[in-house]
Design a protein around this motif. Structure first.
Motif, PDB file in Angstrom:
ATOM      1  N   LEU A 188      -1.805  15.384 -41.388  1.00  0.00           N
ATOM      2  CA  LEU A 188      -1.713  15.055 -39.965  1.00  0.00           C
ATOM      3  C   LEU A 188      -0.347  14.481 -39.601  1.00  0.00           C
ATOM      4  CD1 LEU A 188      -3.177  14.740 -37.215  1.00  0.00           C
ATOM      5  CD2 LEU A 188      -3.908  12.463 -37.987  1.00  0.00           C
ATOM      6  N   TYR A 228       2.511  16.873 -38.557  1.00  0.00           N
ATOM      7  CA  TYR A 228       2.076  17.492 -37.287  1.00  0.00           C
ATOM      8  C   TYR A 228       2.374  16.537 -36.124  1.00  0.00           C
ATOM      9  CZ  TYR A 228      -1.645  18.623 -33.811  1.00  0.00           C
ATOM     10  OH  TYR A 228      -2.371  18.888 -32.676  1.00  0.00           O
ATOM     11  N   GLU A 236       6.182  16.029 -35.555  1.00  0.00           N
ATOM     12  CA  GLU A 236       6.816  17.136 -34.843  1.00  0.00           C
ATOM     13  C   GLU A 236       6.504  17.070 -33.350  1.00  0.00           C
ATOM     14  OE1 GLU A 236       9.562  20.074 -34.713  1.00  0.00           O
ATOM     15  OE2 GLU A 236       8.953  18.932 -36.496  1.00  0.00           O
ATOM     16  N   LEU A 296      -1.613  22.335 -27.503  1.00  0.00           N
ATOM     17  CA  LEU A 296      -2.376  22.206 -28.754  1.00  0.00           C
ATOM     18  C   LEU A 296      -3.877  22.295 -28.505  1.00  0.00           C
ATOM     19  CD1 LEU A 296      -1.004  21.995 -31.494  1.00  0.00           C
ATOM     20  CD2 LEU A 296       0.497  21.195 -29.680  1.00  0.00           C
ATOM     21  N   PRO A 345      -1.957  16.047 -29.563  1.00  0.00           N
ATOM     22  CA  PRO A 345      -1.428  15.032 -30.481  1.00  0.00           C
ATOM     23  C   PRO A 345      -1.044  13.726 -29.802  1.00  0.00           C
ATOM     24  CG  PRO A 345       0.168  16.801 -30.141  1.00  0.00           C
ATOM     25  CD  PRO A 345      -1.115  17.251 -29.530  1.00  0.00           C
ATOM     26  N   SER A 396       3.005  24.759 -30.111  1.00  0.00           N
ATOM     27  CA  SER A 396       1.868  24.650 -31.034  1.00  0.00           C
ATOM     28  C   SER A 396       2.253  25.153 -32.417  1.00  0.00           C
ATOM     29  CB  SER A 396       0.661  25.413 -30.488  1.00  0.00           C
ATOM     30  OG  SER A 396       0.936  26.791 -30.341  1.00  0.00           O
ATOM     31  N   CYS A 441       4.252  22.529 -34.471  1.00  0.00           N
ATOM     32  CA  CYS A 441       3.416  21.438 -34.979  1.00  0.00           C
ATOM     33  C   CYS A 441       2.494  21.911 -36.104  1.00  0.00           C
ATOM     34  CB  CYS A 441       2.573  20.851 -33.840  1.00  0.00           C
ATOM     35  SG  CYS A 441       3.529  19.982 -32.576  1.00  0.00           S
ATOM     36  N   VAL A 442       1.848  23.048 -35.885  1.00  0.00           N
ATOM     37  CA  VAL A 442       0.804  23.502 -36.807  1.00  0.00           C
ATOM     38  C   VAL A 442       1.361  23.946 -38.155  1.00  0.00           C
ATOM     39  CG1 VAL A 442      -0.968  25.271 -37.170  1.00  0.00           C
ATOM     40  CG2 VAL A 442      -0.833  24.082 -34.978  1.00  0.00           C
ATOM     41  N   HIS A 489       3.678  22.777 -39.878  1.00  0.00           N
ATOM     42  CA  HIS A 489       3.864  21.600 -40.731  1.00  0.00           C
ATOM     43  C   HIS A 489       2.561  21.257 -41.449  1.00  0.00           C
ATOM     44  CE1 HIS A 489       7.905  20.137 -40.116  1.00  0.00           C
ATOM     45  NE2 HIS A 489       7.789  20.192 -38.799  1.00  0.00           N
ATOM     46  N   MET A 490       1.464  21.264 -40.690  1.00  0.00           N
ATOM     47  CA  MET A 490       0.151  20.937 -41.253  1.00  0.00           C
ATOM     48  C   MET A 490      -0.228  21.943 -42.334  1.00  0.00           C
ATOM     49  SD  MET A 490      -3.463  20.431 -39.205  1.00  0.00           S
ATOM     50  CE  MET A 490      -2.923  18.968 -38.340  1.00  0.00           C
TER      51      MET A 490
END
Length: 707
Positions: free
Chosen positions: A501, A504, A507, A525, A534, A619, A622-623, A625-626
């Motif tokens: 998390l 995410y 970012e 997101l 987020p 999106s 961010c995603v 990275h997860m």
């Protein structure tokens, strides 16, 4: 007469009692191979000219029919296979409904999915007043719709609006609700269920039923224009909640629309939509979650080691987390729990929170005052360590301070037995560091809950190097009793869920500092499939909590976890989020709808929002990275399998269920494609986007996580 799963007995009253009892199973489920057996039962009924009626019941002690066996859907190779399966079911249930004799379903325990569809094909439904008796059509939760006539028969029985509410939410009705709604005709004690069902035989074959509607609902459902208003509003609500990511709800609405016409055309449409949904990637992902959680219920988390029984528990800390842990221990696990806090105020807050929840159930008549008082008696409080000698597990939920946690370990070991488990609810401190203060480190384990504890389904069970297998197995079993889905993870900073998390969230903060509007980022997101954006999540969890966790992760795992400078500026302005009513959003706004952004936060951060990027770009940044960090966790052995990683992300942070979890999503996207995306961002923004070695290797070898 008798088949493998059905028995028909005819008494002196000339009522044929059909009892379903699938051998070797604790619950009845419907299977495609039952077709021939049901055919034999119907032929037998039709061959008897002396019968007065039929009662359909279950031979299982605590269930009617829990639904259809989901495995038979996986066995279907094409949409036509599924269509045929559904139409075969329609044919048998149509024959049941058209028997010249009155047919009564005598229901005790879960009556769900195909089980309720079978009951709807009967003339009458008599149910037990037992707490285990629940009725519902939960297929939408698997990305499909009722494929045995439910979308057609239920609206004719209780009306369009009530049927849509049941099918679009998958909600389960308790016995009293089912009778009030008209799904069931009578509720009786379990001891007289069969005799009560037989009394309905005297009423004869049921004629066409008109739903009992009142007020506006009756006016709307009486005309085509009014019905269209209901359907349009339902679709609008569905699209708002699902962002169009789940195809099943819209298909359910279409099928219910068809229920206003003749039964056969409606059933054909239902079968066609059912077939298309079963073959959809969304349903495949949701069914994979069902199978994964079913498997995990059977696992101890420590191989063949059997758990010790937990008979008494203690919680250290009466705050929000401690109170929630005590709640699920007493109410769900039904284990007596003692809450230890430094002040009586903390204990009162923890007890008061549970009292409010239970008292609300009493007011809604979901439980009696006596049941509430009995549940509350399971919880006690103390400001010292009285009563700890005999506890089997102590769950620590104090502040994230290593020195304080060391003191808790010493206190517990000084007052409890040699076998007492010390489970820490830390969200970021490595368990091995906490265990350094222990004389019996084999009893120390992490048990990480998510807030609010009463609602969030996941628990991380974190084993450090010296944690015994017995401690792991017992803690896993304890979490299951609390109603949690536990995943066993190995010790490291952030464990699994917070570790994937953090980048995410970082970012997302970076995007805000680049000038992306807060509400636009959150909406992007949510559109991707997360329950909240987020920034909203950070406000809810606490900006100060995020600021505290990031340095720990950076120190342990490297610079890719370095948080943007935003945290320091926000905390300097005393912005902690919901807990002090000051964060990214306005918490005191009286406007209807979503909370507006606190525009002054942009000045604090020294930025002017402009919004250059598309929703998909934001999106994606961010995603990925997860996804990348999840792969690292698997490679390092932090999680045992891709399955555990998927369940942890879905149940812990709301990763979009229709995507099946990070690893199933990577498989769908393709490891090679994910590496290309990460390398593209790495070239543009730096090494925080560098793909993990394991991911690169998988891409080169053309492998997938679920090969």
């Amino acid at each position: 007469m008798k088949t493998d799963s059905f028995q028909v007995e005819v008494g002196n009253d000339k009522v044929a009692v059909i009892t379903m009892d699938v051998p070797g199973e604790t619950m009845n489920t419907l299977r495609s191979e039952f077709g021939e057996e049901v055919r034999q039962v119907l032929d037998f009924i039709n061959s008897r000219s002396d019968l007065q009626g039929v009662v359909f019941t279950s031979g299982k002690p605590d269930s009617f029919i829990a639904g259809a066996d989901i495995n038979m859907l996986a066995d279907c190779k094409t949409a036509e296979d599924v269509y045929t399966l559904s139409r075969d079911g329609h044919k048998l249930l149509n024959e049941l409904s058209r028997l010249p004799l009155p047919v009564v379903a005598a229901i005790h325990g879960p009556c769900l999915g195909g089980g309720l569809e079978l009951a709807l094909a009967c003339d009458y439904r008599v149910i037990s007043n037992h707490a285990k008796t629940v009725l519902g059509l939960p297929e939408v939760q698997l990305g499909i719709l009722p494929g045995g006539g439910g979308t057609q028969r239920l609206p004719k029985l209780i009306g369009i609006a009530k049927s849509l509410d049941m099918m679009l939410t998958g909600k389960q009705l308790r016995a009293k609700q089912a009778v009030k709604l008209g799904v069931a005709d009578e509720m009786v004690p379990h001891t007289v269920l069969l005799s009560a069902a037989k009394k309905w035989i005297g009423k004869g074959k049921r004629k066409a039923v008109k739903p009992k509607l009142k007020g506006v609902e009756r006016l709307l459902e009486a005309t085509p224009v009014g019905r269209n208003v209901i359907f349009d509003q339902a679709l609008k609500t569905v699209m708002s909640k699902t962002q169009g990511n789940y195809p099943a709800p819209a298909k359910i609405i279409e099928c219910v629309k068809a229920s206003t016409k003749d039964l056969e055309s409606g059933l054909k449409l239902e079968a066609r939509h059912f077939a298309d949904l079963v073959m959809s990637p969304e349903s495949a992902a949701l069914r994979s979650i069902f199978f994964a959680t079913t498997e995990m219920k059977k696992e101890s988390g420590a191989g063949d080691v059997k758990p010790e029984k937990i008979e008494r528990a203690m919680v250290l800390g009466g705050g929000l987390m401690g109170g929630g842990i005590a709640n699920v221990t007493a109410i769900k696990a039904k284990v007596p729990v003692r809450i230890k806090d430094i002040s009586h105020k903390g204990i009162s807050m923890a007890l008061g929170s549970t009292w409010k929840q239970l008292d609300k159930k009493v007011k809604r008549r979901h439980m009696t005052e006596a049941e509430r008082d009995k549940a509350m008696a399971m919880m006690t409080g103390t400001t010292d360590y009285q009563g700890i000698k005999d506890v089997d597990i102590v769950v620590e939920a104090v502040f994230e301070d290593l020195g304080l946690k060391h003191q808790m370990v010493k206190d517990v070991e000084g007052h409890c037995s040699d076998s007492t488990i010390f489970a820490t609810n830390t969200s970021s401190l490595p368990i091995g560091q906490i265990a350094q203060a222990a004389q019996r480190p084999e009893n120390v384990i992490g048990l990480h809950y998510f807030s609010p504890v009463e609602k969030m389904p996941l628990a991380e069970v974190i084993a450090h190097k010296s944690t015994s297998a017995q401690t792991i197995a017992t803690t896993v079993a304890f979490a299951k009793k609390q109603g949690k889905t536990p995943i066993v993870v190995q010790d490291c900073a952030g464990f699994y869920v917070n570790r994937i998390l953090a980048p995410y969230m970082n970012e997302a903060a970076t995007l805000i500092l680049e000038g992306e509007p807060i509400e636009k980022l959150d909406k992007a997101l949510v559109k991707f499939g997360f329950p909240v954006g987020p920034v909203t999540l950070l406000d809810e969890v606490g900006i100060d909590v995020g600021a505290k966790i990031s340095p720990i992760l950076e120190a342990e795992l490297g610079s890719r976890f370095a948080a943007p400078s935003a945290f320091a500026k926000l905390l300097a302005d005393d912005r902690k989020g919901r807990k002090n009513g000051k964060g990214f959003y306005q918490f005191n706004s009286k406007k209807k709808g979503p909370k507006p952004v606190d525009e002054s936060v942009y000045k604090v951060l020294g930025i002017t929002p402009q919004g250059r990027l598309s929703d998909s770009e934001m999106s994606e940044r961010c995603v990925v990275h997860m996804l990348n960090e999840a792969v690292r966790c698997l490679d390092e052995g932090i999680i045992a399998s891709a399955r555990d990683g998927d369940i942890g992300a879905i149940f812990g942070i709301g990763f979009p269920p229709f995507l099946g979890g990070p690893f199933r999503y990577i498989d769908a996207l393709g490891p090679k494609r994910l590496v290309e995306i990460l390398q593209g961002y790495q070239a543009k923004f730096g090494d925080r986007f560098a793909p993990s070695e394991y991911l690169v290797k998988m891409a080169e070898e053309g492998r997938h996580f679920y090969d």
